[in-house]
Scaffold this motif. Structure first.
Motif, PDB file in Angstrom:
ATOM      1  N   ALA A  52     -10.865   1.036   7.149  1.00 14.11           N
ATOM      2  CA  ALA A  52      -9.799   1.208   6.162  1.00 14.11           C
ATOM      3  C   ALA A  52      -8.556   0.444   6.587  1.00 14.11           C
ATOM      4  CB  ALA A  52      -9.478   2.685   5.996  1.00 14.11           C
ATOM      5  N   ASP A  53      -7.929  -0.213   5.612  1.00 18.37           N
ATOM      6  CA  ASP A  53      -6.586  -0.772   5.776  1.00 18.37           C
ATOM      7  C   ASP A  53      -5.677   0.036   4.857  1.00 18.37           C
ATOM      8  OD1 ASP A  53      -7.871  -2.700   7.264  1.00 18.37           O
ATOM      9  OD2 ASP A  53      -7.693  -4.265   5.737  1.00 18.37           O
ATOM     10  N   VAL A  54      -4.576   0.538   5.379  1.00 20.71           N
ATOM     11  CA  VAL A  54      -3.665   1.321   4.557  1.00 20.71           C
ATOM     12  C   VAL A  54      -2.234   0.949   4.911  1.00 20.71           C
ATOM     13  CG1 VAL A  54      -3.643   3.281   6.180  1.00 20.71           C
ATOM     14  CG2 VAL A  54      -3.060   3.645   3.763  1.00 20.71           C
ATOM     15  N   GLY A  64      10.814   4.118  10.300  1.00 24.07           N
ATOM     16  CA  GLY A  64       9.364   3.958  10.334  1.00 24.07           C
ATOM     17  C   GLY A  64       8.677   4.952   9.420  1.00 24.07           C
ATOM     18  N   ILE A  65       7.359   4.829   9.319  1.00 24.74           N
ATOM     19  CA  ILE A  65       6.559   5.714   8.492  1.00 24.74           C
ATOM     20  C   ILE A  65       5.809   6.711   9.383  1.00 24.74           C
ATOM     21  CG2 ILE A  65       6.256   3.894   6.779  1.00 24.74           C
ATOM     22  CD1 ILE A  65       3.305   3.716   7.735  1.00 24.74           C
ATOM     23  N   HIS A  66       5.166   7.679   8.765  1.00 26.00           N
ATOM     24  CA  HIS A  66       4.353   8.655   9.485  1.00 26.00           C
ATOM     25  C   HIS A  66       2.897   8.188   9.436  1.00 26.00           C
ATOM     26  CE1 HIS A  66       7.653  11.555   9.844  1.00 26.00           C
ATOM     27  NE2 HIS A  66       7.963  11.233   8.592  1.00 26.00           N
ATOM     28  N   MET A  67       2.506   7.341  10.386  1.00 29.68           N
ATOM     29  CA  MET A  67       1.162   6.771  10.363  1.00 29.68           C
ATOM     30  C   MET A  67       0.086   7.829  10.581  1.00 29.68           C
ATOM     31  SD  MET A  67       1.385   3.035  12.158  1.00 29.68           S
ATOM     32  CE  MET A  67       2.618   1.815  11.646  1.00 29.68           C
ATOM     33  N   SER A  68       0.364   8.806  11.416  1.00 34.39           N
ATOM     34  CA  SER A  68      -0.659   9.813  11.708  1.00 34.39           C
ATOM     35  C   SER A  68      -1.034  10.605  10.461  1.00 34.39           C
ATOM     36  CB  SER A  68      -0.196  10.749  12.812  1.00 34.39           C
ATOM     37  OG  SER A  68       0.974  11.464  12.405  1.00 34.39           O
ATOM     38  N   ARG A  69      -0.094  10.773   9.542  1.00 39.72           N
ATOM     39  CA  ARG A  69      -0.397  11.497   8.302  1.00 39.72           C
ATOM     40  C   ARG A  69      -1.376  10.691   7.440  1.00 39.72           C
ATOM     41  NH1 ARG A  69       5.764  13.455   6.676  1.00 39.72           N
ATOM     42  NH2 ARG A  69       6.165  14.662   8.590  1.00 39.72           N
ATOM     43  N   LEU A  70      -1.187   9.393   7.403  1.00 42.45           N
ATOM     44  CA  LEU A  70      -2.125   8.548   6.672  1.00 42.45           C
ATOM     45  C   LEU A  70      -3.514   8.626   7.307  1.00 42.45           C
ATOM     46  CD1 LEU A  70       0.114   5.350   6.215  1.00 42.45           C
ATOM     47  CD2 LEU A  70      -0.265   7.184   4.551  1.00 42.45           C
ATOM     48  N   TYR A  71      -3.531   8.572   8.630  1.00 41.95           N
ATOM     49  CA  TYR A  71      -4.809   8.596   9.340  1.00 41.95           C
ATOM     50  C   TYR A  71      -5.564   9.896   9.062  1.00 41.95           C
ATOM     51  CZ  TYR A  71      -8.165   8.067  13.164  1.00 41.95           C
ATOM     52  OH  TYR A  71      -9.314   7.950  13.886  1.00 41.95           O
ATOM     53  N   LEU A  74      -7.272   9.878   5.686  1.00 38.98           N
ATOM     54  CA  LEU A  74      -8.428   8.987   5.649  1.00 38.98           C
ATOM     55  C   LEU A  74      -9.586   9.533   6.475  1.00 38.98           C
ATOM     56  CD1 LEU A  74      -6.609   5.547   5.959  1.00 38.98           C
ATOM     57  CD2 LEU A  74      -7.654   6.529   3.921  1.00 38.98           C
ATOM     58  N   ASP A  75      -9.282  10.365   7.454  1.00 32.46           N
ATOM     59  CA  ASP A  75     -10.317  10.933   8.303  1.00 32.46           C
ATOM     60  C   ASP A  75     -11.170  11.965   7.571  1.00 32.46           C
ATOM     61  OD1 ASP A  75     -11.517  10.905  10.881  1.00 32.46           O
ATOM     62  OD2 ASP A  75     -10.601  12.848  11.324  1.00 32.46           O
ATOM     63  N   ARG A  76     -10.779  12.319   6.353  1.00 34.75           N
ATOM     64  CA  ARG A  76     -11.516  13.318   5.577  1.00 34.75           C
ATOM     65  C   ARG A  76     -12.349  12.685   4.453  1.00 34.75           C
ATOM     66  NH1 ARG A  76      -6.998  17.454   3.735  1.00 34.75           N
ATOM     67  NH2 ARG A  76      -8.856  18.451   2.822  1.00 34.75           N
ATOM     68  N   LEU A  77     -12.542  11.381   4.523  1.00 28.79           N
ATOM     69  CA  LEU A  77     -13.253  10.678   3.452  1.00 28.79           C
ATOM     70  C   LEU A  77     -14.711  11.091   3.324  1.00 28.79           C
ATOM     71  CD1 LEU A  77     -11.853   7.043   3.707  1.00 28.79           C
ATOM     72  CD2 LEU A  77     -11.937   8.435   1.638  1.00 28.79           C
ATOM     73  N   ASP A  78     -15.295  11.636   4.381  1.00 28.24           N
ATOM     74  CA  ASP A  78     -16.709  11.988   4.311  1.00 28.24           C
ATOM     75  C   ASP A  78     -16.952  13.433   3.882  1.00 28.24           C
ATOM     76  OD1 ASP A  78     -15.839  13.277   6.562  1.00 28.24           O
ATOM     77  OD2 ASP A  78     -17.496  12.615   7.849  1.00 28.24           O
ATOM     78  N   HIS A  92      -2.428   9.292  -4.257  1.00 30.84           N
ATOM     79  CA  HIS A  92      -1.205  10.080  -4.460  1.00 30.84           C
ATOM     80  C   HIS A  92      -0.898  10.929  -3.231  1.00 30.84           C
ATOM     81  CE1 HIS A  92      -0.445   9.005  -8.630  1.00 30.84           C
ATOM     82  NE2 HIS A  92      -1.746   9.132  -8.871  1.00 30.84           N
ATOM     83  N   ALA A  93      -1.925  11.457  -2.570  1.00 28.46           N
ATOM     84  CA  ALA A  93      -1.705  12.248  -1.360  1.00 28.46           C
ATOM     85  C   ALA A  93      -1.137  11.383  -0.237  1.00 28.46           C
ATOM     86  CB  ALA A  93      -3.010  12.905  -0.923  1.00 28.46           C
ATOM     87  N   LEU A  94      -1.627  10.159  -0.126  1.00 28.88           N
ATOM     88  CA  LEU A  94      -1.103   9.249   0.900  1.00 28.88           C
ATOM     89  C   LEU A  94       0.379   8.959   0.666  1.00 28.88           C
ATOM     90  CD1 LEU A  94      -4.142   6.797   1.064  1.00 28.88           C
ATOM     91  CD2 LEU A  94      -3.369   8.275   2.929  1.00 28.88           C
ATOM     92  N   LEU A  95       0.765   8.749  -0.584  1.00 25.96           N
ATOM     93  CA  LEU A  95       2.179   8.521  -0.888  1.00 25.96           C
ATOM     94  C   LEU A  95       3.008   9.778  -0.621  1.00 25.96           C
ATOM     95  CD1 LEU A  95       1.926   6.392  -4.153  1.00 25.96           C
ATOM     96  CD2 LEU A  95       2.976   5.672  -2.009  1.00 25.96           C
ATOM     97  N   ASP A  96       2.488  10.926  -1.021  1.00 25.13           N
ATOM     98  CA  ASP A  96       3.214  12.183  -0.797  1.00 25.13           C
ATOM     99  C   ASP A  96       3.440  12.450   0.688  1.00 25.13           C
ATOM    100  OD1 ASP A  96       3.408  12.712  -3.496  1.00 25.13           O
ATOM    101  OD2 ASP A  96       1.632  14.007  -3.548  1.00 25.13           O
ATOM    102  N   SER A  97       2.520  11.986   1.527  1.00 28.20           N
ATOM    103  CA  SER A  97       2.627  12.273   2.959  1.00 28.20           C
ATOM    104  C   SER A  97       3.831  11.612   3.607  1.00 28.20           C
ATOM    105  CB  SER A  97       1.350  11.811   3.675  1.00 28.20           C
ATOM    106  OG  SER A  97       1.310  10.390   3.786  1.00 28.20           O
TER     107      SER A  97
END
Length: 307
Positions: A52-54, A64-71, A74-78, A92-97
């Motif tokens: 994934a690229d995000v 800066g941004i909260h990279m761990s929130r994005l990660y 994405l870790d729940r994709l499965d 939308h969840a990624l933006l809200d984070s």
């Protein structure tokens, strides 16, 4: 003696001016991560390795941004199958984070779709892994999804074929003139073709099509059906396990579907126009030349503006 431990500092969330400039942090168009190893669940329940690229934009005054929130998201994709609806919700969840520090999102999920492919005539079959990319970009006001498919096929050069046929015709005439009989029966001609003819062969090359489909809001991904349609349009997708009858049939298909890179681009563009749920597309063709040391390329697109 009890000591109160202060909370850990959040340096990325700092809003103090940049020490070197004495001014607020400037806005950035993209900040994020690239090449995240993850796994997604497909429609059939299979869990497929993916990367994934995000990235998001970053407002003025934010360090800066909260990279761990994005990660973590994405870790729940499965956990459930990736569908257009779920990918939109994830965006939308990624933006809200990011707590209103970001307004725009870019997400690309890259993985391979395994499909079992039968040979052309025999009962042989084998696996093909088709590279796919799901791209999501935009804002809370609207997120656009793009499905990109890659497929390999064989292309036989029309010019080379014409030259090969010309040479075969020349050699045939020379041989016929050397025969003592006034007429040649079909068996004699077939014998010459099979055993005695000098056959220049047209040059073919392994070729690749990268097809990006900008999807409408109500479109289904349906990559297998779309790949089937594109391969049927080209007629010469690369094969897996084959027997001799399959190899002969493949050669015959190449001879019956001569293609410059321009021809392949036009054929696939027409197929894009015919598919459901496609708001725009970009077709990139590469013919890895067997005659030259360089590649031949072509592009066809409609309503596929760079965002």
């Amino acid at each position: 003696m009890n000591l109160t431990v202060p909370p850990l500092p959040d340096v990325a969330a700092g809003r103090e001016p940049e020490p070197s400039q004495g001014a607020p942090y400037r806005a950035l168009q993209r900040v994020g991560m690239q090449g995240i190893a993850t796994r997604l669940q497909w429609a059939d329940g299979a869990r497929l390795p993916a990367t994934a690229d995000v990235s998001v934009d970053l407002a003025t005054g934010q360090r800066g941004i909260h990279m761990s929130r994005l990660y973590r998201l994405l870790d729940r994709l499965d956990e459930s199958p990736v569908t257009p609806e779920r990918l939109d919700a994830l965006g939308h969840a990624l933006l809200d984070s990011q707590q209103d520090t970001s307004q725009r999102l870019y997400l690309a999920l890259r993985f391979a779709l395994p499909l079992r492919r039968r040979a052309l005539l025999s009962d042989a079959s084998g696996w093909r892994h088709y590279p796919l990319t799901l791209t999501l970009e935009g804002s809370h006001e609207g997120l656009t999804q793009t499905l990109t498919l890659e497929l390999d096929y064989s292309s036989t050069c029309p010019c080379s074929t014409a030259l090969a046929r010309h040479a075969m015709s020349r050699d045939w005439r020379h041989w016929a003139e050397e025969q003592n009989t006034e007429t040649l029966d079909a068996e004699a001609v077939a014998e010459w073709i099979e055993h005695s003819g000098s056959f220049p062969t047209p040059h073919s090359q392994r070729s690749r099509a990268v097809i990006a489909l900008r999807l409408t809001a109500d479109a289904a991904y349906a990559p297998e059906a779309r790949l089937d349609a594109f391969e049927q349009t080209l007629q010469t997708p690369v094969q897996t396990l084959v027997k001799r009858v399959d190899e002969q049939a493949f050669a015959e298909r190449n001879g019956a579907n001569l293609m410059f890179c321009e021809d392949a681009a036009r054929r696939l563009a027409a197929q894009c126009e015919a598919q459901a749920g496609v708001a725009g597309y970009r077709v990139d063709i590469t013919h890895a030349e067997s005659l030259h040391a360089h590649d031949a390329v072509a592009r066809a697109e409609r309503d596929f503006e760079v965002r």
